[in-house]
Write an enzyme that holds these catalytic residues in place. Structure first.
Site, short mmCIF file in Angstrom:
data_model
loop_
_atom_site.label_atom_id
_atom_site.label_comp_id
_atom_site.label_asym_id
_atom_site.label_seq_id
_atom_site.Cartn_x
_atom_site.Cartn_y
_atom_site.Cartn_z
N ASP A 1 19.40 -5.51 -20.13
CA ASP A 1 18.77 -6.36 -20.20
C ASP A 1 18.79 -8.01 -20.64
OD1 ASP A 1 16.31 -4.89 -19.55
OD2 ASP A 1 16.50 -3.81 -21.47
N ASP B 1 14.85 -1.59 -12.33
CA ASP B 1 14.60 -3.17 -12.95
C ASP B 1 15.91 -3.70 -13.04
OD1 ASP B 1 13.27 -0.52 -13.89
OD2 ASP B 1 12.44 -1.74 -15.53
#
Length: 400
Positions: free
Chosen positions: A116, A174
């Site tokens: 992330d 993602d």
């Protein structure tokens, strides 16, 4: 024959006038909503201004603000939203707020234990550098790309998403969103290794993550010996073969972005395939804001996901600039509907309410009852981005 030609011409003129009127109406809504978003986000900023190292995350059931530290995966979205709103408003107070909040995620440039870092750094420092072009921000972006690159496995061809013991090498859809950081870092540093990793990840994801109809699994667990896929499933979807809405948005956005960065036609073709699946999906509601999963079992009595709608709208606007006119008009029309819906009282907060967040009614993780029917920072981020993209696109059209 002449009458038919006149009739067709009349219909064509009326259609063009209708489209023009709709765009002007949407432009007005966008201006109003961007102004509101600026005011609302500054209210949110002031609520955490004296809370060092805290960033907004969501709202609890009592209407109170829930914060996170910089390690939470969404930490970069609020700083990025402020930078977008500075771009819109040119307000020095907004710029100052954006700069201060961005510094709160700075140490995540060295994060190597999750994927992330792309969300964290590209949305915050990436936007900061585009608008201010400061050398320290450039260094942060390059460092973050180095950190993200440590999670790349050459045998598999992907960046590992999670270090979860129950899975050998999990990669989530993602992760497509983190590739933009790598492309930007190559541009800033001249180091092509970042770009090559991004392309490899996109190619491998295209090979293993997608079903024939263009829908994506949330997670693929890879075999580190063979490099192939061991299992495919939906960690956050309704069931393993369902079409989890936000995941489809990540894929649509990611392949559109990768076409922009690489010019590879297979990425464009895949983005078109995803877009066509979603906009024609039988379960897509009339307001074009998806249910949290396109195959959730209790449709139409299921929650909508404003975050999925915002991501989809932003992606469709960019995709509309890469495709033929008829397809472009179709994608832009859907994005317009999504912006109008999100800007309505149903989804848009009242000033000073919603704990300072812009949008209501997003779904984080349904199975864990986490952030369900709640405001989320990434919903706000992509909503503001979609509006800016729409505004800039129409301005560019008007200038021609």
């Amino acid at each position: 024959m002449k009458i038919s030609k006149i009739l067709l011409l009349t219909i064509s003129v009326l259609t063009l006038n209708s489209c023009y009127a709709k765009q002007k109406s949407t432009q007005s809504i966008v201006e109003k909503s961007l102004k509101f978003s600026t005011e609302q986000s500054m209210i949110l900023y002031r609520s955490i201004e004296k809370m060092p190292d805290k960033l907004p995350r969501t709202m609890n059931s009592d209407g109170g603000l829930v914060t996170s530290n910089d390690k939470w995966w969404t930490s970069g979205f609020f700083p990025g939203t402020l930078w977008y709103l500075y771009q819109y408003s040119n307000d020095e107070k907004v710029k100052s707020a954006a700069r201060e909040i961005t510094q709160r995620v700075k140490k995540q440039q060295y994060t190597t234990d999750n994927h992330d870092v792309g969300f964290m750094i590209n949305c915050s420092f990436g936007n900061a550098y585009k608008l201010a072009a400061l050398a320290p921000d450039k260094a942060v972006i390059i460092n973050a790309a180095r950190s993200l690159s440590t999670r790349f496995n050459v045998k598999i061809g992907c960046i590992k998403s999670w270090d979860k013991k129950e899975w050998e090498y999990p990669v989530i859809i993602d992760n497509m969103m983190n590739l933009e950081l790598l492309c930007e870092a190559t541009r800033l540093s001249g180091d092509s290794s970042f770009y090559k990793i991004a392309v490899s990840h996109a190619d491998t994801t295209l090979k293993y993550h997608y079903r024939p109809d263009g829908s994506a699994y949330h997670v693929v667990n890879y075999d580190t010996i063979t490099g192939g896929a061991k299992a495919k499933f939906n960690h956050q979807g309704a069931f393993d073969e369902s079409t989890w809405a936000r995941g489809q948005g990540w894929g649509l956005y990611g392949y559109t972005m990768m076409y922009r960065e690489t010019g590879k036609k297979e990425y464009l073709n895949h983005a078109i395939k995803i877009a066509n699946l979603l906009i024609n999906y039988p379960n897509l509601p009339e307001d074009k804001i998806p249910y949290w999963d396109f195959n959730a079992p209790n449709i139409p009595n299921e929650l909508k996901d404003a975050s999925a709608g915002a991501i989809m709208a932003s992606a469709l606007i960019e995709l509309s600039t890469f495709v033929p006119k008829d397809l472009s008009a179709k994608y832009l029309s859907i994005a317009e509907q999504q912006i109008r819906s999100l800007s309505s009282d149903k989804y848009l907060a009242k000033k000073g309410k919603n704990a300072g967040f812009i949008l209501k009614h997003s779904v984080g993780f349904m199975a864990k009852d986490s952030e369900v029917d709640a405001p989320l920072t990434y919903a706000d981020y992509y909503y503001v981005e979609a509006m800016l993209r729409y505004k800039n696109l129409l301005n560019a059209t008007d200038d021609k």
